[in-house]
Design an enzyme around this catalytic site. Structure first.
Site, short mmCIF file in Angstrom:
data_model
loop_
_atom_site.label_atom_id
_atom_site.label_comp_id
_atom_site.label_asym_id
_atom_site.label_seq_id
_atom_site.Cartn_x
_atom_site.Cartn_y
_atom_site.Cartn_z
N HIS A 65 -6.38 6.27 -3.57
CA HIS A 65 -7.32 5.37 -2.71
C HIS A 65 -8.29 4.71 -3.51
O HIS A 65 -8.14 3.81 -4.15
CB HIS A 65 -7.67 6.35 -1.62
CG HIS A 65 -8.39 5.87 -0.31
ND1 HIS A 65 -8.46 4.59 -0.26
CD2 HIS A 65 -9.25 6.40 0.63
CE1 HIS A 65 -9.14 4.49 1.05
NE2 HIS A 65 -9.55 5.43 1.36
N HIS A 107 0.22 -1.95 -1.38
CA HIS A 107 -0.93 -1.61 -0.33
C HIS A 107 -0.03 -1.05 0.93
O HIS A 107 1.26 -1.73 1.15
CB HIS A 107 -1.40 -2.73 0.19
CG HIS A 107 -2.91 -2.16 0.79
ND1 HIS A 107 -2.95 -1.98 2.11
CD2 HIS A 107 -4.08 -2.02 0.30
CE1 HIS A 107 -4.27 -1.56 2.38
NE2 HIS A 107 -5.00 -1.48 1.39
N ASP A 116 -8.22 -3.60 -5.78
CA ASP A 116 -8.48 -2.63 -6.93
C ASP A 116 -7.88 -3.44 -8.39
O ASP A 116 -8.58 -2.78 -9.29
CB ASP A 116 -7.93 -1.36 -6.88
CG ASP A 116 -8.89 -0.71 -5.95
OD1 ASP A 116 -10.06 -0.94 -5.36
OD2 ASP A 116 -8.33 0.24 -5.20
#
Ligand code: ACO
Length: 452
Positions: free
Chosen positions: A270, A309, A366
């Site tokens: 996460h 994702h 990210d």
């Protein structure tokens, strides 16, 4: 001509009985299945949905995501427009109050947040208790949880004033707790908030200020960080937000509920992903090693961190926005970072590879956020901490929505019990078996592991 109905007919082939359940918003109520039984005294049918991949647990009007189309909107506004025209504090207001603020509303909101940035001096003493090399996320987790002891009145969760104050305090103090955790891990003196600075500028100051009398952030870095904050503010029912809602559903105070969100965010699948991206890029070491690395990923030896994702099966729209800021930040800091070259070549090769395109694996936010933090000279351990700062407004908005939702109850999933039953208890002296403790059950091997 057959008439269509918004219902679903289900035939139980064990009994031959047919049931009709309502369809609302493309959804059936799991509880409507409970009437499906073979015998009158059966418990009734349940759904089995590990990791809730196909279960809506709430109604929400905060964030809309269309993963297939790569769309992200907050309260109806696209993330692209918000990043272009708003500040993070304006977006935080939008998430919590449901509408963009007027000028006086934003002024008041900004004033209130700016004037609650200081933390109780005892928090410093608490931080002193941590080992010098403690992970700042562990320190943040503890200090956020501890805030419930400084503001015990926050447990009056039905009181609108207390809810407002908790929102203000959480959003205002999170950067201070984050920066203090960072300074502690470096053995540097804590820097108190500077109320003259913007939200992002103040955070940069508390992280970076040394001997200068006044810290003056470069406006381009300040804006890049503010955009990163906007991009991370909310993302509907992800792992940490669901944790905040589940823990908050027990009617605990918001600081404790948000601490649960921080804990969930700590995990590498996460919030820890951008930290893992940087570790991965360092391990790859040079552009020439990329093909071998990708071979390993395709052999399922490891994952390509920063790709894929749960919801976006297209380019993560946040990744597109943030990518534009990477070069700008690098220009400001004047850094020619070799990791950036590895990242862009890795992205190119992965996007040219059927393994990734077939599985709709694209870079997520990210993949790039870590590069910006790296350019800002922020150590890897701080990446997730910085993610927690803006996500606080999303957690608070979702916590408030959950508490105002009359359909919500204390969260309590069901299980399918697979263990033994009705065993005869054997006294310890009569038990046979291994002399050694054989150890707890092993975790699943990486190849079979699925993220949340
Ligand atoms: N690298 C290699 N293969 C991958 C990756 C990856 N990063 N992500 C998914 N896959 C593969 C899976 O092995 C699976 O292949 P299979 O069908 O042949 O078995 C397929 O793609 C589908 O993957 P799932 O695990 O079912 O996808 P899920 O939606 O459960 O996982 C997750 C999403 C956790 C984000 C995953 O893509 C992942 O671990 N990515 C790397 C970690 C990461 O970047 N996380 C950040 C998420 S964004 C955020 O939290 C802000």
């Amino acid at each position: 001509m057959s008439e269509t109905k918004d219902t679903l007919s289900i035939t139980d082939n064990r009994t031959g009985k047919t049931y009709e359940v309502d369809i609302t918003d493309e959804t059936i109520k799991a509880m409507d299945l409970r009437q499906i039984k073979v015998n009158e005294d059966d418990f009734g049918m349940m759904t089995y949905d590990p990791a809730f991949t196909n279960t809506a647990a709430c109604r929400s009007s905060i964030t809309y995501i269309d993963g297939e189309a790569g769309i992200l909107q907050h309260r109806g506004y696209t993330i692209e427009e918000l990043c272009e025209h708003s500040t993070y504090l304006e977006v935080a207001y939008l998430l919590i109050f449901g509408e963009l603020p007027t000028e006086p509303q934003l002024e008041r909101w900004t004033y209130d947040i700016t004037h609650h940035t200081f933390v109780h001096e005892d928090i410093k003493t608490m931080l002193e208790g941590f080992r010098y090399d403690s992970h700042p996320m562990g320190m943040l987790l503890s200090t956020v949880g501890a805030m419930s002891t400084y503001y015990p009145q926050a447990n009056k969760i039905d009181n609108p004033f207390e809810r407002y104050m908790a929102a203000i305090r959480l959003i205002a103090k999170m950067p201070t707790l984050a920066a203090f955790s960072y300074r502690h891990s470096l053995g540097l003196p804590y820097i108190y908030p500077d109320n003259d600075l913007s939200y992002a500028g103040n955070f940069l100051g508390m992280m970076r200020k040394m001997t200068e009398l006044k810290y003056e952030p470069d406006p381009r870095l300040e804006r890049a960080l503010d955009v990163l904050f906007i991009l991370h503010a909310d993302h509907e029912q992800n792992c940490s937000t669901s944790s905040v809602r589940a823990v908050g559903s027990s009617q605990v105070d918001p600081y404790s509920a948000v601490a649960a969100g921080v804990a969930a965010l700590y995990g590498p699948l996460h919030g820890g992903a951008n930290e893992a991206v940087l570790r991965m890029l360092r391990r790859i070491e040079k552009v020439e090693n990329i093909p071998d690395f990708l071979k390993g990923v395709k052999n399922r030896d490891e994952k390509l961190m920063g790709f894929g994702h749960r919801v976006y099966k297209n380019y993560d729209p946040r990744a597109r926005i943030i990518k534009k800021h990477v070069d700008e930040v690098l220009d400001v800091v004047g850094l020619d970072n070799p990791l950036v070259a590895i990242a862009s070549e890795l992205e190119k090769q992965a996007l040219d590879d059927e393994f990734f395109t077939e599985r709709k694996l694209y870079p997520n936010v990210d993949f790039y956020s870590g590069l910006i933090y790296e350019a800002l000279g922020i150590p890897n351990e701080m990446f997730t901490v910085i993610f927690a700062i803006p996500r606080t407004s999303g957690w608070v908005a979702q916590w408030m929505e959950m508490n105002g939702d009359s359909e919500q109850k204390i969260a309590r999933p069901r299980q399918i019990y697979t263990g033994a039953r009705d065993l005869t208890y054997v006294p310890i002296a009569d038990r046979e078996g291994e002399e050694k403790i054989t150890g707890p059950p092993a975790t699943r091997p990486i190849k079979s592991r699925r993220g949340a």
